[in-house]
Design an enzyme around this catalytic site. Structure first.
Site, short mmCIF file in Angstrom:
data_model
loop_
_atom_site.label_atom_id
_atom_site.label_comp_id
_atom_site.label_asym_id
_atom_site.label_seq_id
_atom_site.Cartn_x
_atom_site.Cartn_y
_atom_site.Cartn_z
N GLY A 51 1.07 -1.00 0.09
CA GLY A 51 -0.23 0.04 -0.05
C GLY A 51 0.82 1.60 -0.18
O GLY A 51 2.05 0.99 0.25
N CYS A 78 5.18 -6.24 1.77
CA CYS A 78 5.54 -4.85 2.28
C CYS A 78 4.49 -3.48 2.96
O CYS A 78 4.84 -4.30 3.83
CB CYS A 78 5.44 -4.51 0.43
SG CYS A 78 6.17 -2.54 0.48
N TYR A 79 3.67 -3.07 2.61
CA TYR A 79 2.66 -2.82 3.68
C TYR A 79 2.58 -3.88 4.81
O TYR A 79 1.81 -3.34 6.14
CB TYR A 79 2.19 -1.90 3.38
CG TYR A 79 1.27 -1.20 4.21
CD1 TYR A 79 1.30 0.44 4.39
CD2 TYR A 79 -0.08 -1.65 4.46
CE1 TYR A 79 0.53 1.12 5.86
CE2 TYR A 79 -1.03 -0.90 5.82
CZ TYR A 79 -0.50 0.28 5.69
OH TYR A 79 -1.10 1.15 6.87
N HIS A 165 8.17 -7.48 -3.63
CA HIS A 165 6.72 -7.85 -3.55
C HIS A 165 6.91 -9.12 -5.15
O HIS A 165 7.44 -8.66 -5.84
CB HIS A 165 6.98 -6.95 -5.30
CG HIS A 165 6.01 -5.60 -4.61
ND1 HIS A 165 4.74 -5.39 -4.16
CD2 HIS A 165 6.50 -4.67 -4.27
CE1 HIS A 165 4.66 -4.93 -3.39
NE2 HIS A 165 5.79 -4.13 -2.98
N GLY A 220 -20.47 -9.34 -30.00
CA GLY A 220 -19.70 -10.07 -30.22
C GLY A 220 -18.54 -10.53 -30.20
O GLY A 220 -16.86 -10.77 -30.41
N ASP A 223 -16.18 -11.45 -23.50
CA ASP A 223 -17.17 -11.69 -22.63
C ASP A 223 -18.64 -11.51 -22.79
O ASP A 223 -19.36 -13.08 -22.43
CB ASP A 223 -17.22 -10.48 -22.07
CG ASP A 223 -16.12 -9.59 -21.84
OD1 ASP A 223 -14.67 -10.53 -21.58
OD2 ASP A 223 -15.87 -8.17 -21.33
N SER A 225 -19.78 -13.04 -25.90
CA SER A 225 -19.57 -13.97 -26.36
C SER A 225 -20.16 -15.56 -25.66
O SER A 225 -20.40 -16.40 -25.41
CB SER A 225 -18.59 -14.25 -27.80
OG SER A 225 -18.77 -13.57 -28.63
#
Ligand code: XMP
Length: 515
Positions: A51, A78-79, A165, A220, A223, A225
């Protein structure tokens, strides 16, 4: 399931995707999720994201301190690690030297979390604060040149922290670390697979819909389809797919789409020709936002009329994806105040975005999926690669690629120019080198010469870009001979165009589309 508590990191979604790549389901939740709520969700592990804040800042976002007592393994990134340290009695301070970019990881304890992570692996760092004192019971698992506590653990409660990370691709061994956490420490089963998702989604849709009818607005794209395939498999003829042709699609696309669905997939599509209505609404309109607004309104009007004509329907199917769900969740944190910032407004709403007051209940079977997962689901249901890996195409279509007023004549010009771009890109075998590749028509004219004749006609802009997600993009260094071929053909074959220019602007500062 692995729960990710999001402290406002740009990488929270990426952590979720990485975990899902190990075939384990994961969800991004607000950092405010209480220990009791988490207990109800019953995750096998919890990850605290990075963050932008400092744990010692006045309004720093903190998690419910009860989570340390849940008995669920936790990994702080990390954070997230710094928060763990601070809350459990250690100390975090601003480091004299921050660490940004690559750092070699010296492993002190190659067990548990760091099994199969090679000593001296390069990990991606991005921090200005460091742990200066560990909480009681913790030990160091690894360090880097600038960071004495780069990976830490408290084995008894299975609490782990990493300063780097592991989710970003530049971190070597990052995936190994994630796998260690997910499989060995949390003991998750690899059961988040495309096949398992499809089976479960079909069961859920059937249970929810029963014998009622469902309406789907097909565009078309991948998503809608995929959604059509999934629903058709789940409920067969109870599904009605409607395709509204607003007249701004690419050349031959509407006909092709309807034919493909009918003949190859045996899914009937109700084709609605609304071309004239949309064109009329755009008469004299030049402002890009006004164009979008009018197209959006007209879409809703046509949609309402046609759904009444074909209905009644109880359910409307929508291709909502997981990033839309996260974006509307309560997770964004202001780095300065620690307060929640207004939920990110999506910059583009699809033309298919419908008002809430329509009398439908929603079916959204893709709402748990990331885009790459939708592609896999589409593939597994038999959707051809041509659709699965198709370039994005904006809802308002060619209307926002004709700068200024949209007329029948200009649509014809752009459609023909765009067709040539697509043909040549396909033939070059480089389709997948581009995120998008298209033509834009400008409403100015320039002088040219053809034969012995002076011409005064429109220029076409070629826009070929590469991108990961459409948020940023670079102009493509396309081969000159490809550009030359496209330019020659457009000028020779498209009446009304006498010049082709190449857009060499990245995003930012430009956008991908011209409007
Ligand atoms: P920009 O032009 O903002 O586009 O760089 C980023 C991505 O979004 C697509 N786009 C749209 N999609 N409705 C859509 O459904 C829209 O109004 C719209 N405008 C842009 C664009 O094609 C690119 O992929």
């Amino acid at each position: 399931m692995i729960a990710i508590l999001d402290f406002g990191s740009q990488y929270s979604e990426l952590i979720a995707r990485r975990i899902r790549e190990t075939s384990v389901y994961s969800e991004v939740l607000s950092y405010r999720t209480s220990a009791a709520q988490l207990q109800q969700l019953n995750p096998k592990g919890i990850i605290l994201s990075g963050g932008p804040s400092s744990v010692y800042a006045e309004h720093a976002p903190v998690c419910d301190p009860e989570i340390w007592q849940l008995g669920i393994p936790i990994l702080g990134v990390c954070y997230g690690m710094q928060l763990m340290v601070q809350q459990l009695g250690g100390r975090v301070e601003q480091s004299e030297r921050g660490e940004y970019g690559k750092a070699a990881l010296h492993i002190d304890d190659p067990t548990d979390l760091l099994t199969n992570v090679e000593n001296e692996s390069i990990m991606w760092m991005s921090h200005g604060d460091s742990v200066t004192q560990l909480p009681p019971g913790f030990q160091v698992l690894a360090h880097t040149h600038n960071t004495p506590s780069a990976a830490i653990a408290e084995h008894e409660r299975r609490l782990f922290g990493v300063q780097f990370h592991p989710e970003v691709v530049h971190s070597q061994g990052g995936l190994a670390l994630i796998r260690n956490f997910v499989y060995h420490i949390c003991e998750c089963e690899p059961n988040w697979t495309t096949e398992a998702f499809v089976d479960e989604a079909i069961r859920e849709v059937r249970a929810r819909v029963g014998d009622k009818r469902v309406l789907l607005a097909l565009s078309g794209g991948v998503d809608s389809s995929t959604l059509a395939f999934l629903l058709h498999r789940a409920i067969g003829d109870q599904l009605t797919c409607m395709f509204i042709d607003q007249g701004f699609m690419r050349k031959n696309e509407p006909e092709r789409l309807v034919k493909l669905f009918k003949e190859q997939f045996h899914i009937e599509v109700e084709y609605v020709n609304a071309r004239d209505r949309f064109l009329e609404k755009l008469q004299g309109v030049t402002d890009p936002e006004e164009k979008r607004k009018r197209i959006g309104h007209e879409f809703i009007r046509v949609f309402e009329a046609e759904s009444t004509r074909l209905g009644p329907f109880d359910y409307l199917a929508q291709g909502t994806l997981y990033p839309d769900v996260i974006e509307s969740a309560d997770t964004n944190v202001d780095p300065k105040t620690g307060e929640r910032v207004a939920v990110k407004i999506k910059s583009h709403h699809n033309v298919g975005g419908l008002p809430k007051n329509l009398q439908f209940k929603l079916v959204e079977p893709l709402r748990k999926l990331f885009k790459d997962e939708v592609r896999n689901v589409g593939r597994s249901l038999g959707l051809p690669e041509e659709i699965v890996r198709r370039h994005p195409f904006p809802g308002p279509g060619l209307a926002i690629r004709i700068i200024g007023e949209v007329t029948k004549e200009r649509l014809k010009i752009l459609r023909n120019a765009d067709y040539i771009v697509r043909q040549e890109i396909n033939q070059s075998g480089k389709y997948h080198d581009f995120w998008q590749a298209f033509a834009v028509l400008l409403p100015v004219r320039s002088v040219g010469v053809m034969g012995d004749q002076r011409t005064y006609a429109f220029p076409v802009v070629l826009r070929l870009v590469s991108s990961e997600d459409g948020m940023t993009a670079d102009w493509s260094r396309a081969p000159y001979d490809l550009l030359e071929k496209i330019s020659n053909r457009i000028v020779n074959e498209v009446k009304g165009v006498n010049r082709v220019v190449y857009d060499i602007t990245s995003k930012p500062p430009g956008t991908i589309e011209w409007e």
